[in-house]
Design an enzyme around this catalytic site. Structure first.
Site, PDB file in Angstrom:
ATOM      1  N   CYS A  94     -33.717 -61.858  56.044  1.00 60.74           N
ATOM      2  CA  CYS A  94     -32.749 -61.915  54.958  1.00 60.74           C
ATOM      3  C   CYS A  94     -32.965 -60.665  54.094  1.00 60.74           C
ATOM      4  O   CYS A  94     -33.437 -59.650  54.608  1.00 60.74           O
ATOM      5  CB  CYS A  94     -32.885 -63.212  54.161  1.00 60.74           C
ATOM      6  SG  CYS A  94     -34.485 -63.451  53.356  1.00 60.74           S
TER       7      CYS A  94
ATOM      8  N   ARG B 239     -34.432 -66.793  52.058  1.00 57.86           N
ATOM      9  CA  ARG B 239     -33.501 -67.486  52.962  1.00 57.86           C
ATOM     10  C   ARG B 239     -34.003 -67.537  54.390  1.00 57.86           C
ATOM     11  O   ARG B 239     -33.815 -68.539  55.087  1.00 57.86           O
ATOM     12  CB  ARG B 239     -32.116 -66.826  52.918  1.00 57.86           C
ATOM     13  CG  ARG B 239     -31.376 -67.076  51.617  1.00 57.86           C
ATOM     14  CD  ARG B 239     -30.116 -66.263  51.529  1.00 57.86           C
ATOM     15  NE  ARG B 239     -30.467 -64.887  51.206  1.00 57.86           N
ATOM     16  CZ  ARG B 239     -29.574 -63.911  51.031  1.00 57.86           C
ATOM     17  NH1 ARG B 239     -28.288 -64.146  51.177  1.00 57.86           N
ATOM     18  NH2 ARG B 239     -29.979 -62.690  50.738  1.00 57.86           N
TER      19      ARG B 239
END
Length: 131
Positions: A92, A97
């Site tokens: 990410c 994430r």
């Protein structure tokens, strides 16, 4: 990193839960991620997975990456459509994430995934290219 190294799934946030004996899930450095990409170039069982938004992806991504937005409401079902027996490098922007994404992949039974520590920010800071 050599071709004999086991591929591991690592999340941006990092996972504290145990993996099964059939899973390799871990965080790797950008230099190890670069070596993993190089060692697996052209292999049909290796994928680079960008879990950022489409806008972030379009601003620059690792060569050959596929984009599945972690923030999209259908992330789990989209990732669930991927082959769980392939090898994945997940990243990410910074590491949050991708960690959450690899946790989901682990829960879905994926066997190999690496979370690139530091995401694209660390990748670019190390001087690696994006397209």
């Amino acid at each position: 990193m050599t071709a004999a190294v086991t591929v591991t799934i690592v999340g941006c946030a990092g996972s504290s839960s145990e993996t099964s004996p059939n899973q390799t899930i871990r965080k790797i450095s950008v230099s190890d991620a670069s070596a993993l990409i190089h060692d697996n170039a052209g292999k049909v069982d290796f994928f680079v997975l960008d879990v950022r938004t489409p806008s972030e992806f379009n601003q620059g991504h690792l060569a050959g990456a596929i984009n599945i937005d972690y923030n999209a409401g259908n992330f789990q079902s989209e990732v669930g459509n991927l082959d769980r027996n392939k090898r994945y490098l997940v990243y990410c922007r910074t590491l949050h994430r991708s960690g959450l994404a690899t946790d989901i992949m682990k829960d879905l039974g994926f066997t190999e995934a690496y979370d690139m520590d530091g995401g694209t920010e660390a990748w670019l800071a190390a001087g690696y290219p994006v397209v």
